[in-house]
Design a protein around this motif. Structure first.
Motif, short mmCIF file in Angstrom:
data_model
loop_
_atom_site.label_atom_id
_atom_site.label_comp_id
_atom_site.label_asym_id
_atom_site.label_seq_id
_atom_site.Cartn_x
_atom_site.Cartn_y
_atom_site.Cartn_z
N ASP A 208 -9.28 39.61 3.43
CA ASP A 208 -10.37 39.10 3.00
C ASP A 208 -10.85 37.78 4.01
O ASP A 208 -12.20 38.12 4.30
CB ASP A 208 -10.23 38.11 1.60
N THR A 209 -9.96 37.23 4.59
CA THR A 209 -10.32 36.46 5.85
C THR A 209 -10.85 37.17 7.05
O THR A 209 -11.85 36.79 7.41
CB THR A 209 -9.23 35.72 6.30
N TYR A 210 -10.16 38.34 7.24
CA TYR A 210 -10.74 39.24 8.62
C TYR A 210 -12.12 39.77 8.12
O TYR A 210 -12.87 39.79 9.15
CB TYR A 210 -9.55 40.30 8.67
N LEU A 211 -12.38 40.34 6.98
CA LEU A 211 -13.49 40.94 6.58
C LEU A 211 -14.75 40.05 6.54
O LEU A 211 -15.86 40.18 6.94
CB LEU A 211 -13.12 41.70 5.28
N SER A 212 -14.45 38.68 6.26
CA SER A 212 -15.42 37.81 6.13
C SER A 212 -15.92 37.37 7.60
O SER A 212 -16.81 36.86 7.64
CB SER A 212 -14.95 36.40 5.46
N LEU A 213 -15.00 37.49 8.55
CA LEU A 213 -15.33 37.36 9.99
C LEU A 213 -16.17 38.55 10.77
O LEU A 213 -16.55 38.19 11.95
CB LEU A 213 -14.16 36.71 10.81
N GLY A 215 -18.41 41.00 12.26
CA GLY A 215 -20.02 40.95 12.52
C GLY A 215 -20.69 42.54 12.67
O GLY A 215 -20.27 43.42 12.23
N PRO A 216 -21.74 42.30 13.37
CA PRO A 216 -22.62 43.56 13.77
C PRO A 216 -21.75 44.86 14.02
O PRO A 216 -21.95 45.89 13.61
CB PRO A 216 -23.74 43.12 14.62
N GLY A 217 -20.79 44.63 15.03
CA GLY A 217 -20.13 45.90 15.34
C GLY A 217 -19.09 46.52 14.53
O GLY A 217 -19.30 47.57 14.23
N ASP A 220 -21.50 48.16 12.20
CA ASP A 220 -22.03 49.46 12.59
C ASP A 220 -21.04 50.40 12.75
O ASP A 220 -21.23 51.88 12.31
CB ASP A 220 -23.03 49.20 13.99
N PHE A 221 -19.97 50.15 13.19
CA PHE A 221 -18.78 51.14 13.09
C PHE A 221 -18.42 51.74 11.98
O PHE A 221 -17.87 52.84 11.74
CB PHE A 221 -17.59 50.51 13.78
N THR A 222 -18.29 50.79 10.69
CA THR A 222 -17.65 51.33 9.38
C THR A 222 -18.81 51.50 8.66
O THR A 222 -18.56 52.00 7.41
CB THR A 222 -16.91 50.16 8.93
N ARG A 223 -20.10 51.85 8.92
CA ARG A 223 -21.15 51.93 7.95
C ARG A 223 -21.03 53.43 7.15
O ARG A 223 -21.06 53.36 5.87
CB ARG A 223 -22.38 52.26 8.98
N ILE A 224 -20.36 54.34 7.86
CA ILE A 224 -20.20 55.64 7.21
C ILE A 224 -19.17 55.55 6.17
O ILE A 224 -18.87 56.63 5.32
CB ILE A 224 -20.10 56.60 8.22
#
Length: 292
Positions: A208-213, A215-217, A220-224
């Motif tokens: 949860d902490t990692y995902l809250s931090l 950003g845009p990169g 974009d990388f995980t959009r799919i």
């Protein structure tokens, strides 16, 4: 161009095709069927289809063009269900992301009528699904790969090329096997990596902490990775041999850069990153890579 579209699968891809045909003035009437009656009803309410059909067979009755917008695993059963009404004058296409298995399913289901079937893969889509997200411009400016076989009728292949072209798509033809090899590398593997990365992070104690931090990169990388899991389950399984080959190549490349990191070999790391960076900078969607 067409009197009636028989649409089997009234979701994003099928619904967008129907809207695109209507907007271009290429069809007079759309009869639609979906496994879920509520989807078909919603498609009619939105004006995507004109008539609801209670079965795939009745959606095809009277149609001169048919689109299968169903999971690739449902191709054979769907074609078997409509086989009785297939004629040599009818153009039948799909929108599946794998093609060798679709061709095999079509040959098994349609038998001597398989010449009417032109396998198609539009290179487009969205992370959201459902007819509510259908849009007439989904195929405009996008590539559509056709994978005819020796049994495909020349007349139907030409009609398929014409209809996609009139929808604003760039049409390319290749063999089903070449298609699956290429898309294992540039589509199926990236989806596999995106799904895997999310699972890897989400399984950690501090996820949860990692995902809250992030950003845009990361976005974009995980959009799919937000794509439909059932659709991608079928794709990963149906093209698993080519995909596993690409996954092995990816792991070999990852191991090379990991080895350089462990050795503190900054020059090797920079060389690999530079090669990747330059390749990506010069990449343009739909363009052939120039060879030096």
């Amino acid at each position: 161009m067409f009197e009636q579209l028989g649409l089997i699968g009234c979701g994003l891809m099928g619904g967008s095709f129907a809207l695109a045909l209507k907007q271009a003035g290429l069809v007079q009437r759309v009869v639609g069927y979906s496994k879920s009656p509520s989807t078909t009803d919603r498609a009619r309410q939105l004006g995507v289809i004109d008539v609801e059909a209670p079965s795939a067979l009745l959606a095809v009755a009277g149609a001169d063009i048919v689109l299968l917008a169903v999971p690739v695993s449902a191709t054979e059963a769907t074609l078997k269900a409509i086989r009785h009404l297939v004629t040599p004058q009818m153009l039948i296409m799909d929108v599946g992301s794998t093609k060798a298995d679709v061709v095999q399913a079509a040959e098994s289901a349609l038998r001597e009528k398989v010449g009417s079937f032109v396998p198609a893969h539009p290179i487009t889509g969205r992370e959201v699904s459902g007819v509510e997200h259908a849009e007439a411009e989904l195929y405009s400016g996008r590539q559509v790969i056709l994978t005819p076989t020796e049994r495909t009728y020349t007349a139907q292949l030409q009609r398929a090329q014409e209809v996609w072209t009139q929808l604003g798509s760039r049409v390319t033809s290749m063999s089903p096997e070449s298609h699956d090899a290429a898309f294992a590398a540039v589509s199926h593997l990236p989806h596999l990596l995106a799904f895997t990365l999310i699972n890897s992070i989400a399984g950690q104690e501090d996820a949860d902490t990692y995902l809250s931090l992030a950003g845009p990169g990361f976005r974009d990388f995980t959009r799919i990775a937000a794509s439909d899991p059932k659709v991608w389950r079928d794709i990963l399984l149906s093209n698993r041999e080519e995909l596993l080959r690409q996954s092995d190549l990816y792991k070999q490349t990852l191991e090379r850069i990991e080895h350089a990191m462990r050795q503190g070999d900054s020059q090797s790391i920079e060389d690999m990153l530079t090669f990747a960076s330059e390749t990506r900078k010069h990449w343009r969607m739909g363009a052939q890579r120039s060879k030096k």
